[in-house]
Design a protein around this motif. Sequence first.
Motif, PDB file in Angstrom:
ATOM      1  N   ALA A  20      -8.878 -47.063 -19.970  1.00 47.14           N
ATOM      2  CA  ALA A  20     -10.449 -47.404 -19.464  1.00 47.14           C
ATOM      3  C   ALA A  20     -10.658 -46.012 -18.811  1.00 47.14           C
ATOM      4  O   ALA A  20      -9.975 -45.150 -18.608  1.00 47.14           O
ATOM      5  N   GLU A  21     -12.150 -45.998 -18.664  1.00 44.75           N
ATOM      6  CA  GLU A  21     -12.948 -45.208 -17.938  1.00 44.75           C
ATOM      7  C   GLU A  21     -12.559 -45.352 -16.440  1.00 44.75           C
ATOM      8  O   GLU A  21     -13.253 -46.434 -16.142  1.00 44.75           O
ATOM      9  N   ILE A  22     -12.445 -44.518 -15.857  1.00 46.63           N
ATOM     10  CA  ILE A  22     -11.953 -44.804 -14.451  1.00 46.63           C
ATOM     11  C   ILE A  22     -12.858 -43.812 -13.619  1.00 46.63           C
ATOM     12  O   ILE A  22     -12.886 -42.554 -13.811  1.00 46.63           O
ATOM     13  N   TRP A  23     -13.791 -44.458 -12.831  1.00 45.77           N
ATOM     14  CA  TRP A  23     -14.639 -43.789 -11.762  1.00 45.77           C
ATOM     15  C   TRP A  23     -14.145 -43.895 -10.550  1.00 45.77           C
ATOM     16  O   TRP A  23     -14.039 -44.937  -9.841  1.00 45.77           O
ATOM     17  N   THR A  24     -13.674 -42.614  -9.859  1.00 42.76           N
ATOM     18  CA  THR A  24     -13.263 -42.641  -8.452  1.00 42.76           C
ATOM     19  C   THR A  24     -14.514 -42.336  -7.537  1.00 42.76           C
ATOM     20  O   THR A  24     -14.883 -41.039  -7.656  1.00 42.76           O
ATOM     21  N   VAL A  25     -14.971 -43.149  -7.000  1.00 39.75           N
ATOM     22  CA  VAL A  25     -16.350 -43.113  -6.245  1.00 39.75           C
ATOM     23  C   VAL A  25     -15.986 -42.519  -4.827  1.00 39.75           C
ATOM     24  O   VAL A  25     -15.027 -43.127  -4.176  1.00 39.75           O
ATOM     25  N   GLU A  26     -16.627 -41.695  -4.213  1.00 42.38           N
ATOM     26  CA  GLU A  26     -16.366 -40.883  -3.010  1.00 42.38           C
ATOM     27  C   GLU A  26     -17.577 -41.241  -1.996  1.00 42.38           C
ATOM     28  O   GLU A  26     -17.258 -41.120  -0.806  1.00 42.38           O
ATOM     29  N   THR A  27     -18.730 -41.715  -2.390  1.00 43.21           N
ATOM     30  CA  THR A  27     -19.761 -41.422  -1.636  1.00 43.21           C
ATOM     31  C   THR A  27     -20.672 -42.963  -2.001  1.00 43.21           C
ATOM     32  O   THR A  27     -20.524 -43.190  -3.106  1.00 43.21           O
ATOM     33  N   PRO A  28     -21.589 -43.638  -1.170  1.00 49.32           N
ATOM     34  CA  PRO A  28     -22.480 -44.403  -1.381  1.00 49.32           C
ATOM     35  C   PRO A  28     -23.398 -44.412  -2.608  1.00 49.32           C
ATOM     36  O   PRO A  28     -23.556 -44.766  -3.683  1.00 49.32           O
ATOM     37  N   ALA A  29     -23.797 -42.902  -2.916  1.00 46.06           N
ATOM     38  CA  ALA A  29     -24.347 -42.416  -3.996  1.00 46.06           C
ATOM     39  C   ALA A  29     -23.570 -42.699  -5.471  1.00 46.06           C
ATOM     40  O   ALA A  29     -24.217 -42.880  -6.348  1.00 46.06           O
ATOM     41  N   ASP A  30     -22.441 -42.196  -5.310  1.00 47.82           N
ATOM     42  CA  ASP A  30     -21.372 -42.294  -6.431  1.00 47.82           C
ATOM     43  C   ASP A  30     -21.517 -43.698  -6.891  1.00 47.82           C
ATOM     44  O   ASP A  30     -21.448 -44.125  -7.883  1.00 47.82           O
ATOM     45  N   LEU A  31     -21.326 -44.889  -5.829  1.00 45.96           N
ATOM     46  CA  LEU A  31     -21.246 -46.148  -5.927  1.00 45.96           C
ATOM     47  C   LEU A  31     -22.327 -46.834  -6.929  1.00 45.96           C
ATOM     48  O   LEU A  31     -22.406 -47.507  -7.796  1.00 45.96           O
ATOM     49  N   LEU A  32     -23.673 -46.080  -6.472  1.00 47.33           N
ATOM     50  CA  LEU A  32     -24.874 -46.443  -7.036  1.00 47.33           C
ATOM     51  C   LEU A  32     -24.877 -46.156  -8.367  1.00 47.33           C
ATOM     52  O   LEU A  32     -25.224 -46.815  -9.458  1.00 47.33           O
ATOM     53  N   LEU A  33     -24.475 -44.925  -8.672  1.00 42.56           N
ATOM     54  CA  LEU A  33     -24.347 -44.345 -10.165  1.00 42.56           C
ATOM     55  C   LEU A  33     -23.613 -45.182 -10.954  1.00 42.56           C
ATOM     56  O   LEU A  33     -23.735 -45.725 -12.388  1.00 42.56           O
ATOM     57  N   ALA A  34     -22.062 -45.431 -10.467  1.00 44.30           N
ATOM     58  CA  ALA A  34     -21.181 -45.865 -11.203  1.00 44.30           C
ATOM     59  C   ALA A  34     -21.543 -47.411 -11.577  1.00 44.30           C
ATOM     60  O   ALA A  34     -20.938 -47.853 -12.651  1.00 44.30           O
TER      61      ALA A  34
END
Length: 277
Positions: A20-34
């Motif tokens: 799977a494509e794993i997106w490790t988010v580190e900030t709220p901005a990352d979360l919005l993008l992911a």
Amino acid sequence: MKVEVRPLAEFTTLGVGGDAEIWTVETPADLLLATREPYRVLGNGSNLLVSDRGVPERVIRLGGVFARAELGRPRGDVHLTPWLGAGALLPGLVQEARRLGLSGLEPLLGIPASLGGAVRMNAGTRFGEMADVLEAVEIFHDGAFAVYHPGELGFGYRRSNLPAGGIVTRVRLRLRRRDPAEIAALMERVDAARKGQPKRKSAGCAFKNPPGDSAGRLIDRAGFKGLRAGGAMISHEHGNFVVNTGGASAADVWKLVKRIQEELPLELEWEIWGDLP
Ligand code: FAD
Ligand code: EPU
């Protein structure tokens, strides 16, 4: 933020699951993008059976600010913790609470969950469950963060009713000051209740207990212990655990689940990701 294609077998305690494509988010901005495309959220992968073909959706893991958690200095008899990142792991928090003389997390000793996964599943033992110690839950959904009172989240035995697509991002706990010796004594009782569980790779109990009974006892009585399919086996120690003895596939594990369900009307506790044969 890190984005990588990896086998989910590396991120699950059972050790099965395809890419799977794993997106490790580190900030709220990352979360919005992911979360702009279809996604799933991964905690510590300790209640998951993932298809050998993996999943097509993005898999979001909570890192960075979402994985930081410190219980804070106890003040007063009731201690409301600071906001804790939902990607943090429960075992570390259980031990930190013991050291600080804070009571409430003892029943969750031995559960290898992330905080967010423990909220989602309302993880627990017969001594107590996650919902008992929640003060507030922050959930990201539809592009925004909202704070919920636990009474709004539909907690029951190994269940919750989070908003659709909701990602638990932070929680506050309500703990109590207690004599460390009493905390340790309760933890010993919880630990003793787990003695019959296997130490090998697993995803915990496969099935929920039916009202007033134990799925493990029923599986045991039906004679399924030791049954194998490829590298998967129904544990000799506890009938409700399927263990990966080495090289098990999701298809192997699924064969055992279906075999049990042919004979016993049990409901899965595991979450299934992707298509199984
Ligand atoms: P995952 O397995 O990663 O995910 C489980 C579900 O939660 C998925 O649907 C996932 O999408 C969702 N999820 C994960 N994180 C989030 C988040 N941040 N926001 C929204 N949804 C999220 N369970 C018990 O209740 N009691 C026990 O005693 C127990 N003992 C266990 C012992 C062992 C050895 C093992 C391997 C497992 C055990 N379990 C037990 C099962 C498991 O630990 C729990 O179900 C746990 O709550 C899963 O948490 P996780 O972070 O690993 O979630
Ligand atoms: N039993 C058997 N044979 C077995 C397993 C159990 O006869 O193979 C009997 C035991 O002797 C006991 C009864 O069944 O009399 C209950 O067993 P146990 O005490 O092990 O508890 P359980 O109901 O099987 C539950 C949770 C566990 C949790 C323990 C400890 C469920 C599905 N399971 O197990 O949670 O750790 O209690 O509180 O609710 C999980 O959810 O993943 C999990 C591991």
